[in-house]
Design a protein around this motif. Structure first.
Motif, PDB file in Angstrom:
ATOM      1  N   GLU A  92      36.629  35.728  41.479  1.00 55.86           N
ATOM      2  CA  GLU A  92      36.172  37.158  41.419  1.00 55.86           C
ATOM      3  C   GLU A  92      36.965  38.310  41.519  1.00 55.86           C
ATOM      4  OE1 GLU A  92      33.762  39.516  45.139  1.00 55.86           O
ATOM      5  OE2 GLU A  92      34.783  37.800  45.395  1.00 55.86           O
ATOM      6  N   VAL A  93      38.298  38.257  42.038  1.00 57.18           N
ATOM      7  CA  VAL A  93      39.210  39.402  41.674  1.00 57.18           C
ATOM      8  C   VAL A  93      39.604  39.251  40.316  1.00 57.18           C
ATOM      9  CG1 VAL A  93      41.643  40.049  42.468  1.00 57.18           C
ATOM     10  CG2 VAL A  93      40.031  39.123  44.124  1.00 57.18           C
ATOM     11  N   ALA A  94      39.930  38.023  39.587  1.00 54.49           N
ATOM     12  CA  ALA A  94      40.542  38.244  38.263  1.00 54.49           C
ATOM     13  C   ALA A  94      39.407  38.607  37.437  1.00 54.49           C
ATOM     14  CB  ALA A  94      40.756  36.769  37.881  1.00 54.49           C
ATOM     15  N   LYS A  95      38.216  38.196  37.634  1.00 59.90           N
ATOM     16  CA  LYS A  95      36.957  38.887  36.729  1.00 59.90           C
ATOM     17  C   LYS A  95      37.077  40.615  36.798  1.00 59.90           C
ATOM     18  CE  LYS A  95      32.046  38.146  35.612  1.00 59.90           C
ATOM     19  NZ  LYS A  95      31.796  39.537  35.848  1.00 59.90           N
ATOM     20  N   LYS A  96      37.202  40.995  38.150  1.00 54.71           N
ATOM     21  CA  LYS A  96      36.964  42.300  38.251  1.00 54.71           C
ATOM     22  C   LYS A  96      37.990  42.976  37.613  1.00 54.71           C
ATOM     23  CE  LYS A  96      35.343  46.070  40.233  1.00 54.71           C
ATOM     24  NZ  LYS A  96      36.189  47.041  39.981  1.00 54.71           N
ATOM     25  N   PHE A  97      39.507  42.486  37.805  1.00 57.67           N
ATOM     26  CA  PHE A  97      40.494  43.138  37.263  1.00 57.67           C
ATOM     27  C   PHE A  97      40.475  43.254  35.529  1.00 57.67           C
ATOM     28  CE2 PHE A  97      44.766  42.622  35.006  1.00 57.67           C
ATOM     29  CZ  PHE A  97      45.586  43.772  35.678  1.00 57.67           C
ATOM     30  N   LYS A  98      39.992  42.129  35.108  1.00 55.84           N
ATOM     31  CA  LYS A  98      39.751  42.049  33.491  1.00 55.84           C
ATOM     32  C   LYS A  98      38.620  43.148  33.125  1.00 55.84           C
ATOM     33  CE  LYS A  98      38.287  39.095  29.678  1.00 55.84           C
ATOM     34  NZ  LYS A  98      37.477  37.854  29.351  1.00 55.84           N
ATOM     35  N   GLU A  99      37.685  43.229  33.835  1.00 50.60           N
ATOM     36  CA  GLU A  99      36.578  44.309  33.586  1.00 50.60           C
ATOM     37  C   GLU A  99      37.176  45.797  33.603  1.00 50.60           C
ATOM     38  OE1 GLU A  99      33.588  43.212  36.171  1.00 50.60           O
ATOM     39  OE2 GLU A  99      32.822  41.822  35.064  1.00 50.60           O
ATOM     40  N   ASP A 100      38.021  45.996  34.729  1.00 52.94           N
ATOM     41  CA  ASP A 100      38.531  47.338  35.042  1.00 52.94           C
ATOM     42  C   ASP A 100      39.438  47.511  33.657  1.00 52.94           C
ATOM     43  OD1 ASP A 100      37.200  47.808  37.495  1.00 52.94           O
ATOM     44  OD2 ASP A 100      39.006  47.072  38.556  1.00 52.94           O
ATOM     45  N   MET A 123      45.868  31.577  36.673  1.00 47.88           N
ATOM     46  CA  MET A 123      45.646  32.773  37.231  1.00 47.88           C
ATOM     47  C   MET A 123      46.454  33.217  38.477  1.00 47.88           C
ATOM     48  SD  MET A 123      43.483  34.098  35.105  1.00 47.88           S
ATOM     49  CE  MET A 123      44.064  33.099  33.645  1.00 47.88           C
ATOM     50  N   CYS A 124      47.769  33.380  38.407  1.00 46.47           N
ATOM     51  CA  CYS A 124      48.646  33.287  39.325  1.00 46.47           C
ATOM     52  C   CYS A 124      49.450  34.720  39.153  1.00 46.47           C
ATOM     53  CB  CYS A 124      49.815  32.204  39.292  1.00 46.47           C
ATOM     54  SG  CYS A 124      50.614  32.008  37.877  1.00 46.47           S
ATOM     55  N   HIS A 125      49.433  35.638  38.370  1.00 49.73           N
ATOM     56  CA  HIS A 125      49.893  36.587  38.202  1.00 49.73           C
ATOM     57  C   HIS A 125      48.998  38.043  37.718  1.00 49.73           C
ATOM     58  CE1 HIS A 125      52.871  39.629  36.382  1.00 49.73           C
ATOM     59  NE2 HIS A 125      53.567  39.513  37.562  1.00 49.73           N
TER      60      HIS A 125
END
Length: 280
Positions: free
Chosen positions: A240-248, A152-154
């Motif tokens: 946390e940020v990755a999960k929120k990005f995917k949900e958005d 999860m680097c990009h």
């Protein structure tokens, strides 16, 4: 009919695979649904044919190998696939094969590669609409590393947070139901599979959504490999940020709508060149 994989390479379908298969469905040179043909089924043919052309344009295929399939709308046991032996630039809506899950070719002439049949049949049986299996360069390169993990680097990577399954076992060609079912079990309902020493499988609820994911998967794998080649440590985004990005991305059908817009734009691009034959 499907073979049993008992020591010989199974033959799925019939006809001379060395010759270009003829159309098994009504064709339409202007892309319109032929008279008497189900519009939803014809659209599935058109979209899958476009997907083959786009993958060829973007170097996400390999020779006459790899395979892309979509379930026939309104069925649970029938899917469309390329006849083995065609260049992907030769694929049209009307020359795709329509098969059932017993390996019978119901429309079209030619054979389907046995690995395509056993992989895709098994995944479609779980209810997946579209299945894309490719050896695209950058994603496949990651499958050839011991770590073989999408990091999860990009930003593009984040759309695949907790959506990738990893199969560390390479058993050679998939020539029977056992190996196809094993791959399904490893996937565990996730939309992407990284298969060690092999390639990737991407699944989606439509051709547009599966293609969109495959496109962005290749992009984020390319970025990861380039970043790794610098010798610097990857800068990993938090869960946390990755999960929120995917949900958005998924909220209010946004991701599905973006996929449709992207796919429609690319189909318009095909219409300006030789790839326009995908609608025939």
């Amino acid at each position: 009919m499907a073979g049993d994989g008992g020591g010989t390479y199974p033959v799925i379908g019939g006809g001379d695979a060395s010759k270009r298969p003829v159309a098994g469905a009504p064709s339409s040179s202007d892309g319109a649904c032929p008279d008497g043909y189900d519009p939803l089924v014809w659209q599935a043919r058109v979209d899958l044919a476009a997907c083959y052309h786009l993958c060829d344009q973007m170097d996400m295929n390999e020779g006459i190998c790899n395979h892309l399939t979509v379930m026939v709308p309104g069925t649970t046991d029938r899917f469309l696939c390329i006849p083995y032996g065609l260049l992907w630039t030769e694929v049209t809506a009307s020359n795709l094969l329509l098969l059932d899950d017993a390996g019978n070719v119901l429309e079209g002439e030619g054979t389907i590669d046995a690995t395509a049949f056993f992989i895709h049949k098994a995944i479609h049986k779980t209810g997946v609409t579209c299945v894309l299996h490719t050896h695209q360069p950058y994603a496949t390169a990651l499958c050839c590393t011991k770590g073989f993990r999408l990091r999860m680097c990009h930003q593009n990577s984040l759309r695949f947070f907790d959506e990738v399954a990893y199969d560390p076992v390479f058993n050679g060609l998939v020539l029977d139901d056992t190996e196809g079912d094993r791959l399904v079990a490893v996937m565990g309902g996730k939309s992407v599979l990284f298969h060690a020493n092999h390639g990737v499988i991407v699944c989606g609820p439509s051709v547009a959504e599966a293609f969109d994911d495959m496109y962005y998967l290749e992009r984020c794998c390319k970025v990861q490999i380039l970043a790794m080649s610098s010798g610097e440590d990857l800068n990993i985004v938090s869960d946390e940020v990755a999960k929120k990005f995917k949900e958005d991305c998924a909220s209010d059908g946004g991701k599905a709508n973006w996929a449709k817009l992207h796919f429609d734009a690319l189909k318009r691009g095909l219409m300006r060149g030789p790839g326009r034959i995908f609608r025939e």
